[in-house]
Design a protein around this motif. Structure first.
Motif, PDB file in Angstrom:
ATOM      1  N   TYR A 205      45.928  68.481  17.322  1.00 35.51           N
ATOM      2  CA  TYR A 205      47.283  69.017  17.117  1.00 35.51           C
ATOM      3  C   TYR A 205      48.016  69.138  18.452  1.00 35.51           C
ATOM      4  O   TYR A 205      49.148  68.678  18.588  1.00 35.51           O
TER       5      TYR A 205
ATOM      6  N   ILE B 182      59.189  74.863   6.291  1.00 34.85           N
ATOM      7  CA  ILE B 182      60.327  74.912   7.223  1.00 34.85           C
ATOM      8  C   ILE B 182      61.298  73.766   6.943  1.00 34.85           C
ATOM      9  O   ILE B 182      62.513  73.929   7.049  1.00 34.85           O
TER      10      ILE B 182
ATOM     11  N   TYR C 222      60.071  68.976   1.289  1.00 34.63           N
ATOM     12  CA  TYR C 222      60.059  69.545  -0.072  1.00 34.63           C
ATOM     13  C   TYR C 222      59.593  70.995  -0.089  1.00 34.63           C
ATOM     14  O   TYR C 222      59.672  71.681  -1.100  1.00 34.63           O
TER      15      TYR C 222
ATOM     16  N   ASN D 272      60.460  66.590  11.002  1.00 37.94           N
ATOM     17  CA  ASN D 272      59.792  67.868  10.737  1.00 37.94           C
ATOM     18  C   ASN D 272      58.367  67.699  10.203  1.00 37.94           C
ATOM     19  O   ASN D 272      57.511  68.560  10.437  1.00 37.94           O
TER      20      ASN D 272
ATOM     21  N   ASP E 250      56.778  58.700   3.256  1.00 39.85           N
ATOM     22  CA  ASP E 250      55.573  58.980   4.036  1.00 39.85           C
ATOM     23  C   ASP E 250      55.880  58.395   5.412  1.00 39.85           C
ATOM     24  O   ASP E 250      56.105  57.185   5.540  1.00 39.85           O
ATOM     25  N   VAL E 251      55.904  59.239   6.421  1.00 40.95           N
ATOM     26  CA  VAL E 251      56.359  58.762   7.737  1.00 40.95           C
ATOM     27  C   VAL E 251      55.384  57.766   8.374  1.00 40.95           C
ATOM     28  O   VAL E 251      55.725  57.135   9.373  1.00 40.95           O
TER      29      VAL E 251
ATOM     30  N   LYS F 117      51.258  66.866  19.535  1.00 40.74           N
ATOM     31  CA  LYS F 117      52.572  67.500  19.719  1.00 40.74           C
ATOM     32  C   LYS F 117      53.024  67.368  21.188  1.00 40.74           C
ATOM     33  O   LYS F 117      54.227  67.240  21.450  1.00 40.74           O
TER      34      LYS F 117
ATOM     35  N   ARG G 227      56.430  62.725   0.824  1.00 39.93           N
ATOM     36  CA  ARG G 227      55.518  61.643   0.419  1.00 39.93           C
ATOM     37  C   ARG G 227      55.592  61.418  -1.079  1.00 39.93           C
ATOM     38  O   ARG G 227      55.440  60.306  -1.551  1.00 39.93           O
TER      39      ARG G 227
ATOM     40  N   VAL H 237      55.403  80.702  11.669  1.00 44.90           N
ATOM     41  CA  VAL H 237      56.173  80.868  10.435  1.00 44.90           C
ATOM     42  C   VAL H 237      55.257  80.847   9.210  1.00 44.90           C
ATOM     43  O   VAL H 237      54.332  80.022   9.117  1.00 44.90           O
TER      44      VAL H 237
ATOM     45  N   THR I 218      54.111  79.642   6.219  1.00 42.34           N
ATOM     46  CA  THR I 218      54.160  78.419   5.398  1.00 42.34           C
ATOM     47  C   THR I 218      52.710  78.070   5.075  1.00 42.34           C
ATOM     48  O   THR I 218      51.793  78.751   5.532  1.00 42.34           O
TER      49      THR I 218
HETATM   50  N1  NAP Z   1      54.387  77.132  10.429  1.00 46.23           N
HETATM   51  C1  NAP Z   1      54.259  77.308  11.737  1.00 46.23           C
HETATM   52  O1  NAP Z   1      53.928  78.413  12.191  1.00 46.23           O
HETATM   53  C2  NAP Z   1      54.547  76.178  12.695  1.00 46.23           C
HETATM   54  C3  NAP Z   1      54.460  76.456  14.061  1.00 46.23           C
HETATM   55  C4  NAP Z   1      54.747  75.439  14.964  1.00 46.23           C
HETATM   56  C5  NAP Z   1      55.132  74.188  14.506  1.00 46.23           C
HETATM   57  N2  NAP Z   1      55.188  73.936  13.161  1.00 46.23           N
HETATM   58  C6  NAP Z   1      55.600  72.597  12.733  1.00 46.23           C
HETATM   59  O2  NAP Z   1      56.613  72.693  11.764  1.00 46.23           O
HETATM   60  C7  NAP Z   1      56.579  71.539  10.907  1.00 46.23           C
HETATM   61  C8  NAP Z   1      56.647  71.982   9.451  1.00 46.23           C
HETATM   62  O3  NAP Z   1      55.480  72.700   9.147  1.00 46.23           O
HETATM   63  P1  NAP Z   1      55.394  73.869   8.066  1.00 46.23           P
HETATM   64  O4  NAP Z   1      54.935  75.066   8.752  1.00 46.23           O
HETATM   65  O5  NAP Z   1      56.634  73.888   7.238  1.00 46.23           O
HETATM   66  O6  NAP Z   1      54.140  73.362   7.219  1.00 46.23           O
HETATM   67  P2  NAP Z   1      53.964  72.763   5.749  1.00 46.23           P
HETATM   68  O7  NAP Z   1      54.616  73.664   4.763  1.00 46.23           O
HETATM   69  O8  NAP Z   1      52.520  72.463   5.643  1.00 46.23           O
HETATM   70  O9  NAP Z   1      54.814  71.421   5.802  1.00 46.23           O
HETATM   71  C9  NAP Z   1      54.366  70.254   6.406  1.00 46.23           C
HETATM   72  C10 NAP Z   1      55.126  69.127   5.736  1.00 46.23           C
HETATM   73  O10 NAP Z   1      54.783  67.867   6.356  1.00 46.23           O
HETATM   74  C11 NAP Z   1      54.566  66.951   5.304  1.00 46.23           C
HETATM   75  N3  NAP Z   1      53.773  65.796   5.712  1.00 46.23           N
HETATM   76  C12 NAP Z   1      52.504  65.744   6.136  1.00 46.23           C
HETATM   77  N4  NAP Z   1      52.129  64.460   6.338  1.00 46.23           N
HETATM   78  C13 NAP Z   1      53.211  63.700   6.046  1.00 46.23           C
HETATM   79  C14 NAP Z   1      53.482  62.312   6.059  1.00 46.23           C
HETATM   80  N5  NAP Z   1      52.551  61.418   6.415  1.00 46.23           N
HETATM   81  N6  NAP Z   1      54.725  61.882   5.708  1.00 46.23           N
HETATM   82  C15 NAP Z   1      55.673  62.758   5.312  1.00 46.23           C
HETATM   83  N7  NAP Z   1      55.473  64.075   5.249  1.00 46.23           N
HETATM   84  C16 NAP Z   1      54.250  64.538   5.626  1.00 46.23           C
HETATM   85  C17 NAP Z   1      53.887  67.758   4.212  1.00 46.23           C
HETATM   86  O11 NAP Z   1      53.926  67.073   2.986  1.00 46.23           O
HETATM   87  P3  NAP Z   1      52.593  66.939   2.047  1.00 46.23           P
HETATM   88  O12 NAP Z   1      52.468  68.253   1.359  1.00 46.23           O
HETATM   89  O13 NAP Z   1      52.925  65.798   1.145  1.00 46.23           O
HETATM   90  O14 NAP Z   1      51.437  66.653   2.973  1.00 46.23           O
HETATM   91  C18 NAP Z   1      54.771  69.005   4.257  1.00 46.23           C
HETATM   92  O15 NAP Z   1      55.950  68.800   3.507  1.00 46.23           O
HETATM   93  C19 NAP Z   1      55.310  70.767  11.276  1.00 46.23           C
HETATM   94  O16 NAP Z   1      55.646  69.677  12.108  1.00 46.23           O
HETATM   95  C20 NAP Z   1      54.503  71.801  12.066  1.00 46.23           C
HETATM   96  O17 NAP Z   1      53.631  71.195  12.990  1.00 46.23           O
HETATM   97  C21 NAP Z   1      54.901  74.911  12.245  1.00 46.23           C
END
Ligand code: NAP
Length: 236
Positions: A159, A15, A12, A87, A60-61, A163, A35, A192, A194
């Motif tokens: 983390y 990324i 929602y 994701n 919710d995964v 991962k 979720r 990124v 976010t």
């Molecule tokens: N941003 C970066 O620099 C970066 C770098 C490396 C890897 N990543 C990876 O990229 C992915 C996306 O991250 P993002 O940066 O876009 O961060 P984000 O905006 O915080 O998004 C994380 C998403 O995961 C959801 N989530 C958390 N727990 C969940 C659950 N139990 N079931 C379903 N959804 C759940 C969150 O929903 P809620 O709001 O409901 O919790 C949110 O939509 C993640 O796996 C992260 O580890 C990000």
């Protein structure tokens, strides 16, 4: 149903939403997991206004009932699934170096994606080009943590180990699916902007989604069982 169907978790915002947008722009029907069903539907509404076929689903995964319901819904409503992007992820190390933080991180970053993938494998195997993309992180690369001062400078055991487990599972799953049309890869999106990446991150979501979108739409001769950023293989 001629169009490909993709499910993206945690879609929602951030990324995940951008991955859904970019897949949708390729004419793929995108199911946005979140979720909160209202947040999933609101995000799908935004994409529909951009002429993308999108639908929000409650997912919710870590919830087995949600996983079963989503698998049933996809089978009934669409009859196919071509792409799963795992994701959704959490970074919880700021809450402390505790067993609970470790457990919660593994629930979302490893056990959830694994359970969801297993539930959806029959549909993915039936696709002519099933693709699973696991959203990992460069922080999962043990070689990089040990050799790169910047990445190795901060301790984030929950983390990084969750991962890294996701990466190891990616390899195992790809081995078990070797004789199928399903390709499984892990990716690092980059640093990124976010909620997780923070404001100082150098990359916009549009760029951060690119690696996952590439892996989600790999051709038949594309790789499987790898770990990538921007089409470059990363060290484990
Ligand atoms: N941003 C970066 O620099 C970066 C770098 C490396 C890897 N990543 C990876 O990229 C992915 C996306 O991250 P993002 O940066 O876009 O961060 P984000 O905006 O915080 O998004 C994380 C998403 O995961 C959801 N989530 C958390 N727990 C969940 C659950 N139990 N079931 C379903 N959804 C759940 C969150 O929903 P809620 O709001 O409901 O919790 C949110 O939509 C993640 O796996 C992260 O580890 C990000």
């Amino acid at each position: 149903m001629n169009k490909k169907v993709a499910l993206i978790t945690g879609a929602y915002k951030g990324i995940g939403l951008e991955i859904a947008r970019q897949l949708g722009q390729q004419g793929i029907i995108v199911l946005l997991g979140a979720r909160s069903i209202s947040k999933a539907q609101e995000a799908a509404d935004v994409l529909r206004k951009e002429q993308i076929e999108a639908c929000g689903v409650e997912l919710d995964v870590t919830d087995g009932n949600h996983i079963r319901s989503v698998a049933d819904l996809i089978k009934l409503e669409y009859g196919r699934l071509d792409i799963l992007v795992n994701n959704a992820g959490v970074y919880l190390d700021h809450l402390g170096n505790t067993p609970d933080v470790m457990r919660s991180s593994f629930e979302v970053n490893v056990f959830g994606p694994q359970a969801l993938s297993e539930a959806l494998l029959p549909l993915l195997k039936a696709s002519p080009a099933g693709r699973i993309v696991n959203q990992s992180s460069i922080l999962a690369s043990l070689g990089t943590l040990l050799s790169n001062e910047m990445y190795g400078s901060r301790s984030a055991p929950a983390y990084t180990t969750s991962k890294a487990a996701m990466n190891a599972w990616t390899v195992q799953l790809s081995i078990s699916l070797r004789d199928t049309n399903v390709k499984v890869n892990a990716c690092h999106p980059g640093w990124v902007k976010t909620d997780m990446g923070g404001e100082s991150a150098p990359m916009e979501v549009s760029e951060g989604a690119e690696t996952a979108v590439w892996l989600a739409t790999l051709p038949a001769d594309g790789p499987t069982g790898g770990f990538y950023h921007k089409q470059e293989a990363l060290p484990w």
